[in-house]
Design a protein around this motif. Sequence first.
Motif, PDB file in Angstrom:
ATOM      1  N   VAL A   1      66.560 117.055 -54.170  1.00 30.84           N
ATOM      2  CA  VAL A   1      67.402 117.340 -52.985  1.00 30.84           C
ATOM      3  C   VAL A   1      67.206 116.463 -52.023  1.00 30.84           C
ATOM      4  N   ARG A   2      68.386 116.078 -51.229  1.00 30.42           N
ATOM      5  CA  ARG A   2      68.226 115.100 -50.146  1.00 30.42           C
ATOM      6  C   ARG A   2      68.404 115.946 -48.868  1.00 30.42           C
ATOM      7  N   ALA A   3      67.954 115.527 -47.772  1.00 34.10           N
ATOM      8  CA  ALA A   3      67.933 116.341 -46.466  1.00 34.10           C
ATOM      9  C   ALA A   3      68.111 115.077 -45.501  1.00 34.10           C
ATOM     10  N   TRP A   4      68.989 115.607 -44.441  1.00 36.65           N
ATOM     11  CA  TRP A   4      69.129 114.664 -43.145  1.00 36.65           C
ATOM     12  C   TRP A   4      68.997 115.831 -42.037  1.00 36.65           C
ATOM     13  N   ARG A   5      68.781 115.206 -40.758  1.00 40.30           N
ATOM     14  CA  ARG A   5      68.596 116.261 -39.588  1.00 40.30           C
ATOM     15  C   ARG A   5      69.830 115.660 -38.547  1.00 40.30           C
ATOM     16  N   GLY A   6      70.411 116.629 -38.166  1.00 39.66           N
ATOM     17  CA  GLY A   6      71.286 116.454 -36.939  1.00 39.66           C
ATOM     18  C   GLY A   6      70.860 115.743 -35.714  1.00 39.66           C
ATOM     19  N   ARG A   7      71.528 115.191 -35.075  1.00 36.44           N
ATOM     20  CA  ARG A   7      71.269 114.190 -33.981  1.00 36.44           C
ATOM     21  C   ARG A   7      72.206 114.351 -32.865  1.00 36.44           C
ATOM     22  N   ASN A   8      71.713 114.165 -31.521  1.00 30.55           N
ATOM     23  CA  ASN A   8      72.784 114.106 -30.436  1.00 30.55           C
ATOM     24  C   ASN A   8      73.594 112.977 -30.423  1.00 30.55           C
ATOM     25  N   LEU A   9      74.732 112.939 -29.756  1.00 27.42           N
ATOM     26  CA  LEU A   9      75.681 111.968 -29.583  1.00 27.42           C
ATOM     27  C   LEU A   9      74.939 110.782 -28.624  1.00 27.42           C
ATOM     28  N   PRO A  10      75.254 109.518 -28.681  1.00 31.09           N
ATOM     29  CA  PRO A  10      74.610 108.591 -27.946  1.00 31.09           C
ATOM     30  C   PRO A  10      74.913 108.811 -26.359  1.00 31.09           C
ATOM     31  N   VAL A  11      74.154 108.491 -25.582  1.00 31.53           N
ATOM     32  CA  VAL A  11      74.271 108.589 -24.028  1.00 31.53           C
ATOM     33  C   VAL A  11      74.832 107.141 -23.795  1.00 31.53           C
TER      34      VAL A  11
ATOM     35  N   PRO B   1      76.557 111.947 -36.813  1.00 29.86           N
ATOM     36  CA  PRO B   1      75.609 112.734 -36.059  1.00 29.86           C
ATOM     37  C   PRO B   1      74.706 113.622 -36.960  1.00 29.86           C
ATOM     38  N   PHE B   2      74.740 113.156 -38.338  1.00 22.54           N
ATOM     39  CA  PHE B   2      73.701 114.077 -39.183  1.00 22.54           C
ATOM     40  C   PHE B   2      72.748 112.930 -39.682  1.00 22.54           C
ATOM     41  N   GLY B   3      72.842 111.759 -39.076  1.00 24.03           N
ATOM     42  CA  GLY B   3      72.101 110.526 -39.660  1.00 24.03           C
ATOM     43  C   GLY B   3      70.444 110.634 -39.420  1.00 24.03           C
ATOM     44  N   ALA B   4      69.920 111.691 -38.771  1.00 21.16           N
ATOM     45  CA  ALA B   4      68.569 111.535 -38.282  1.00 21.16           C
ATOM     46  C   ALA B   4      67.812 111.693 -39.496  1.00 21.16           C
ATOM     47  N   PRO B   5      66.567 110.945 -39.792  1.00 25.09           N
ATOM     48  CA  PRO B   5      65.716 111.310 -40.799  1.00 25.09           C
ATOM     49  C   PRO B   5      65.296 112.847 -40.832  1.00 25.09           C
ATOM     50  N   ALA B   6      65.055 113.166 -42.022  1.00 25.88           N
ATOM     51  CA  ALA B   6      64.342 114.454 -42.153  1.00 25.88           C
ATOM     52  C   ALA B   6      62.903 114.479 -42.752  1.00 25.88           C
ATOM     53  N   THR B   7      62.334 113.406 -42.766  1.00 23.94           N
ATOM     54  CA  THR B   7      61.036 113.144 -43.037  1.00 23.94           C
ATOM     55  C   THR B   7      59.899 114.346 -42.840  1.00 23.94           C
ATOM     56  N   GLY B   8      59.313 114.888 -43.532  1.00 27.56           N
ATOM     57  CA  GLY B   8      58.426 115.975 -43.261  1.00 27.56           C
ATOM     58  C   GLY B   8      59.108 117.211 -43.278  1.00 27.56           C
TER      59      GLY B   8
ATOM     60  N   PRO C   1      61.826 120.985 -35.464  1.00 29.85           N
ATOM     61  CA  PRO C   1      62.692 120.156 -34.666  1.00 29.85           C
ATOM     62  C   PRO C   1      63.665 120.895 -33.900  1.00 29.85           C
ATOM     63  N   GLY C   2      64.354 120.122 -32.815  1.00 33.64           N
ATOM     64  CA  GLY C   2      65.195 120.941 -32.020  1.00 33.64           C
ATOM     65  C   GLY C   2      66.478 120.875 -32.914  1.00 33.64           C
ATOM     66  N   GLN C   3      67.093 119.711 -33.604  1.00 29.32           N
ATOM     67  CA  GLN C   3      68.250 119.923 -34.568  1.00 29.32           C
ATOM     68  C   GLN C   3      67.951 120.244 -36.046  1.00 29.32           C
ATOM     69  N   PRO C   4      68.968 121.074 -36.615  1.00 31.74           N
ATOM     70  CA  PRO C   4      68.558 121.646 -37.870  1.00 31.74           C
ATOM     71  C   PRO C   4      68.778 120.540 -39.021  1.00 31.74           C
ATOM     72  N   ALA C   5      68.096 120.929 -40.149  1.00 32.19           N
ATOM     73  CA  ALA C   5      68.326 119.964 -41.317  1.00 32.19           C
ATOM     74  C   ALA C   5      69.557 120.470 -42.401  1.00 32.19           C
ATOM     75  N   TYR C   6      69.887 119.478 -42.811  1.00 33.15           N
ATOM     76  CA  TYR C   6      71.264 119.786 -43.825  1.00 33.15           C
ATOM     77  C   TYR C   6      70.612 119.103 -45.357  1.00 33.15           C
ATOM     78  N   PHE C   7      70.960 120.229 -46.308  1.00 35.39           N
ATOM     79  CA  PHE C   7      70.584 119.584 -47.697  1.00 35.39           C
ATOM     80  C   PHE C   7      71.673 119.415 -48.630  1.00 35.39           C
ATOM     81  N   ARG C   8      71.555 118.754 -49.741  1.00 30.37           N
ATOM     82  CA  ARG C   8      72.174 118.828 -50.837  1.00 30.37           C
ATOM     83  C   ARG C   8      71.673 118.595 -52.021  1.00 30.37           C
ATOM     84  N   VAL C   9      72.162 118.853 -53.353  1.00 35.46           N
ATOM     85  CA  VAL C   9      71.599 118.500 -54.459  1.00 35.46           C
ATOM     86  C   VAL C   9      71.915 116.822 -54.590  1.00 35.46           C
ATOM     87  N   GLU C  10      71.060 116.051 -54.790  1.00 32.76           N
ATOM     88  CA  GLU C  10      71.174 115.026 -55.238  1.00 32.76           C
ATOM     89  C   GLU C  10      71.297 114.477 -56.766  1.00 32.76           C
TER      90      GLU C  10
END
Length: 232
Positions: free
Chosen positions: A177-187, A212-219, A148-157
């Motif tokens: 581990v829980r992960a999120w993916r970054g996303r662009n600001l709204p237009v 800004p890091f609330g995009a799902p990281a599924t997969g 994906p274009g935006q990076p993923a972020y991780f933490r130990v849940e």
Amino acid sequence: MEQAVPLVIPAAFDPSSLQAQINNKANASTVGGLATAINSKAAQSAVDALATGKADVAALAGKANVADIPLPADVMPKSEATSPAKGAETKKYALEDHQHPRITSATGNPATHIIGSNGLATVAFTQAFDLFPNPVFTEVPPPTGTMPGQPAYFRVESWIRETMSPAPAGKYVGCVVRAWRGRNLPVIGLLTGLLSLVGVNSVITALTGFDPFGAPATGTTFTCTAIKRSDG
């Protein structure tokens, strides 16, 4: 009256004959005698004494202990340390195929290290840690598709620990581990927002609570390297 004495001329001196006699004497007495004595003494003392009871491996090992000859180590190799140590054992040596214990757990099986629809994944360490380790998560390309274009972020849940009865829990054997993916600001209409109060309010409304890091990281596929802490 004078008596005539016949003149006797001695035979000519033959040095080769004298040397031959000397050689014969040496061979007959000195050399032969010494050789016989040496052979007889070696067979009776040195050879017999060395041969008696020296072929037994167990006996040789016992002799080595007495003589302070180094022997193979019979304990497990030590793990790494935070500071160097030259060691003090001078009577043991390490075997060629010895192994030091590993202080890290490196995993990354795409079948298990993949973020599910709930944003979570379970990681099982390859070894147990007395204290919780320092994990490092790295996103890697999926088996199929592209990154994906935006990076993923991780933490130990949460940590997964051995079950002990009674409590407390035992060693650390894994984590969730829980992960999120970054996303662009709204237009949004920024120009409109600059021109009118209503526009400014719309900008504020659009950005309020935006993650800004609330995009799902599924997969998302990742690796996990858990490192033993220096204080444990």
